[in-house]
Design a protein around this motif. Sequence first.
Motif, PDB file in Angstrom:
ATOM      1  N   SER A   1       0.697  -1.238  -0.077  1.00  0.00           N
ATOM      2  CA  SER A   1      -0.222   0.016   0.112  1.00  0.00           C
ATOM      3  C   SER A   1       0.893   1.275  -0.072  1.00  0.00           C
ATOM      4  O   SER A   1       0.550   2.210  -0.727  1.00  0.00           O
ATOM      5  CB  SER A   1      -1.000  -0.068   1.163  1.00  0.00           C
ATOM      6  OG  SER A   1      -1.527   1.078   1.526  1.00  0.00           O
ATOM      7  N   CYS A   2       1.921   1.143   0.767  1.00  0.00           N
ATOM      8  CA  CYS A   2       2.824   2.356   0.582  1.00  0.00           C
ATOM      9  C   CYS A   2       3.356   2.632  -0.675  1.00  0.00           C
ATOM     10  O   CYS A   2       3.465   3.813  -1.027  1.00  0.00           O
ATOM     11  CB  CYS A   2       3.943   2.009   1.916  1.00  0.00           C
ATOM     12  SG  CYS A   2       5.240   3.361   1.887  1.00  0.00           S
ATOM     13  N   PHE A   3       3.918   1.568  -1.453  1.00  0.00           N
ATOM     14  CA  PHE A   3       4.529   1.502  -2.609  1.00  0.00           C
ATOM     15  C   PHE A   3       3.457   2.072  -3.588  1.00  0.00           C
ATOM     16  O   PHE A   3       3.585   2.850  -4.499  1.00  0.00           O
ATOM     17  CB  PHE A   3       5.318   0.497  -3.063  1.00  0.00           C
ATOM     18  CG  PHE A   3       6.747   0.247  -2.498  1.00  0.00           C
ATOM     19  CD1 PHE A   3       7.662   0.781  -3.040  1.00  0.00           C
ATOM     20  CD2 PHE A   3       6.957  -0.303  -1.408  1.00  0.00           C
ATOM     21  CE1 PHE A   3       8.952   0.631  -2.951  1.00  0.00           C
ATOM     22  CE2 PHE A   3       8.251  -0.332  -0.733  1.00  0.00           C
ATOM     23  CZ  PHE A   3       9.166   0.176  -1.577  1.00  0.00           C
ATOM     24  N   ALA A   4       2.337   1.737  -3.379  1.00  0.00           N
ATOM     25  CA  ALA A   4       1.402   1.688  -4.661  1.00  0.00           C
ATOM     26  C   ALA A   4       0.619   3.134  -4.223  1.00  0.00           C
ATOM     27  O   ALA A   4       0.148   3.555  -5.388  1.00  0.00           O
ATOM     28  CB  ALA A   4       0.345   0.488  -4.630  1.00  0.00           C
ATOM     29  N   GLN A   5       0.267   3.459  -3.210  1.00  0.00           N
ATOM     30  CA  GLN A   5      -0.543   4.636  -3.059  1.00  0.00           C
ATOM     31  C   GLN A   5      -0.049   5.902  -2.315  1.00  0.00           C
ATOM     32  O   GLN A   5      -0.986   6.832  -2.187  1.00  0.00           O
ATOM     33  CB  GLN A   5      -1.773   4.006  -2.087  1.00  0.00           C
ATOM     34  CG  GLN A   5      -2.557   2.943  -2.964  1.00  0.00           C
ATOM     35  CD  GLN A   5      -3.492   2.234  -2.163  1.00  0.00           C
ATOM     36  OE1 GLN A   5      -3.600   2.170  -1.070  1.00  0.00           O
ATOM     37  NE2 GLN A   5      -4.670   1.851  -2.946  1.00  0.00           N
ATOM     38  N   HIS A   6       1.166   5.544  -1.498  1.00  0.00           N
ATOM     39  CA  HIS A   6       1.470   6.765  -0.810  1.00  0.00           C
ATOM     40  C   HIS A   6       2.894   7.219  -0.803  1.00  0.00           C
ATOM     41  O   HIS A   6       3.296   8.240  -0.221  1.00  0.00           O
ATOM     42  CB  HIS A   6       1.608   6.368   0.745  1.00  0.00           C
ATOM     43  CG  HIS A   6       0.086   5.629   1.060  1.00  0.00           C
ATOM     44  ND1 HIS A   6      -1.076   6.510   1.314  1.00  0.00           N
ATOM     45  CD2 HIS A   6      -0.422   4.576   1.409  1.00  0.00           C
ATOM     46  CE1 HIS A   6      -2.082   5.894   1.647  1.00  0.00           C
ATOM     47  NE2 HIS A   6      -1.769   4.565   1.768  1.00  0.00           N
ATOM     48  N   ARG A   7       3.603   6.912  -1.874  1.00  0.00           N
ATOM     49  CA  ARG A   7       5.138   7.570  -2.115  1.00  0.00           C
ATOM     50  C   ARG A   7       4.950   8.383  -3.276  1.00  0.00           C
ATOM     51  O   ARG A   7       5.553   9.639  -3.277  1.00  0.00           O
ATOM     52  CB  ARG A   7       6.088   6.616  -2.400  1.00  0.00           C
ATOM     53  CG  ARG A   7       6.464   5.681  -0.988  1.00  0.00           C
ATOM     54  CD  ARG A   7       7.498   4.634  -1.327  1.00  0.00           C
ATOM     55  NE  ARG A   7       8.568   5.030  -1.993  1.00  0.00           N
ATOM     56  CZ  ARG A   7       9.569   5.468  -1.451  1.00  0.00           C
ATOM     57  NH1 ARG A   7       9.308   5.806  -0.404  1.00  0.00           N
ATOM     58  NH2 ARG A   7      10.370   6.098  -2.420  1.00  0.00           N
ATOM     59  N   ARG A   8       4.598   7.992  -4.574  1.00  0.00           N
ATOM     60  CA  ARG A   8       4.281   8.919  -5.657  1.00  0.00           C
ATOM     61  C   ARG A   8       3.136   8.707  -6.384  1.00  0.00           C
ATOM     62  O   ARG A   8       2.213   7.821  -6.092  1.00  0.00           O
ATOM     63  CB  ARG A   8       5.627   8.431  -6.557  1.00  0.00           C
ATOM     64  CG  ARG A   8       6.823   8.450  -6.075  1.00  0.00           C
ATOM     65  CD  ARG A   8       8.002   8.016  -7.051  1.00  0.00           C
ATOM     66  NE  ARG A   8       9.430   7.779  -6.205  1.00  0.00           N
ATOM     67  CZ  ARG A   8      10.161   8.891  -6.475  1.00  0.00           C
ATOM     68  NH1 ARG A   8       9.714   9.967  -6.815  1.00  0.00           N
ATOM     69  NH2 ARG A   8      11.332   8.938  -5.963  1.00  0.00           N
ATOM     70  N   HIS A   9       2.736   9.148  -7.534  1.00  0.00           N
ATOM     71  CA  HIS A   9       1.571   9.249  -8.165  1.00  0.00           C
ATOM     72  C   HIS A   9       1.743   8.167  -9.349  1.00  0.00           C
ATOM     73  O   HIS A   9       2.845   7.897  -9.861  1.00  0.00           O
ATOM     74  CB  HIS A   9       1.370  10.709  -8.785  1.00  0.00           C
ATOM     75  CG  HIS A   9       0.048  10.723  -9.469  1.00  0.00           C
ATOM     76  ND1 HIS A   9      -0.102  10.171 -10.922  1.00  0.00           N
ATOM     77  CD2 HIS A   9      -1.245  11.223  -9.040  1.00  0.00           C
ATOM     78  CE1 HIS A   9      -1.488  10.577 -11.238  1.00  0.00           C
ATOM     79  NE2 HIS A   9      -2.068  10.964  -9.958  1.00  0.00           N
ATOM     80  N   GLY A  10       0.833   7.418  -9.656  1.00  0.00           N
ATOM     81  CA  GLY A  10       0.816   6.366 -10.543  1.00  0.00           C
ATOM     82  C   GLY A  10       1.088   6.526 -11.990  1.00  0.00           C
ATOM     83  O   GLY A  10       1.645   5.651 -12.612  1.00  0.00           O
ATOM     84  N   ASP A  11       1.170   7.902 -12.250  1.00  0.00           N
ATOM     85  CA  ASP A  11       1.679   8.348 -13.672  1.00  0.00           C
ATOM     86  C   ASP A  11       3.120   8.518 -13.623  1.00  0.00           C
ATOM     87  O   ASP A  11       3.525   8.667 -14.699  1.00  0.00           O
ATOM     88  CB  ASP A  11       0.611   9.188 -14.327  1.00  0.00           C
ATOM     89  CG  ASP A  11      -0.612   8.825 -14.496  1.00  0.00           C
ATOM     90  OD1 ASP A  11      -0.858   7.631 -14.932  1.00  0.00           O
ATOM     91  OD2 ASP A  11      -1.484   9.561 -14.619  1.00  0.00           O
TER      92      ASP A  11
END
Length: 203
Positions: free
Chosen positions: A27-37
Motif C-alpha cells: 500500500s505504501c509503494f502503490a498509493q502513498h509514495r508517488r503518483h501512479g503516472d
Amino acid sequence: MDHDQRHPPAPPSRINPQEARFGALLSCFAQHRRHGDDVFWLKENAEILNILESTGTAPGEAVLDAYAEFYETVEKRLRFFPQYYRFFLSITLDLEDLGMPGNHGERLVGWALEQDLPRAELSDLQRMEALRLMARRDMTPKGTDPTLEDRARYFMARSNTFALPNKKAAYELTHLVFYLSEYENGSAKVGHGSGVIISLRAA
C-alpha cells in the motif's frame, strides 16, 4: 469473580500477520509514495513486485487490492505510454503471478509484439529484459537476434571492465546475471565460467 471472568480472552484475530505486513508495504509503494503516472512510481513498484515474485513470496490476493485500479487501466496506459512498456509488462505479469485474477499480461505482451517494441531498444540489456518478460507468456518477437546472449556473455566475461569502479557497467553486469539465470531458480546457466565470477567479485 476471578480475573479470567472479568477479562475474558480476546477472540483470535482473523488478520494474517504476514499478509498485514505485506499489505502495509505494498500500500505504501502503490498509493502513498508517488503518483501512479510517475515513471519513478513504475520503477519502484516494478522492483518491489519483482522481488516478491522472484523469491516465491505469496503476499495474498487481498493484499494486491492496492493495485486494482492500475491493473484495470494498464492496457490504456500502455497504449498511451508505449515507451514504458517494460515497466507495464513487468508489473502486470508479477501481479498475475502473485495471485491477481485476470489475463491482461498476455494481451499486453501480444500488443507489444504487434508494435515490435523490442526493436526500438538500442541496448542489449533492455532487449534481454524485454525478451524475458515476453517469454513469461510463451511469446518471442520475430527476428530476435540469435547472437544477443553471446554478446552479453562476452561483456560479462571481460573482467578488466570491472577492475575499477564503474556503476553503469556493474548495473548491467548484475542485471544480465538476473536475466540469464532466470532470477530465482538458476534454471539457465550464465556461462563463461571463471571470467564472470571474477567480474562479479570485482564489481
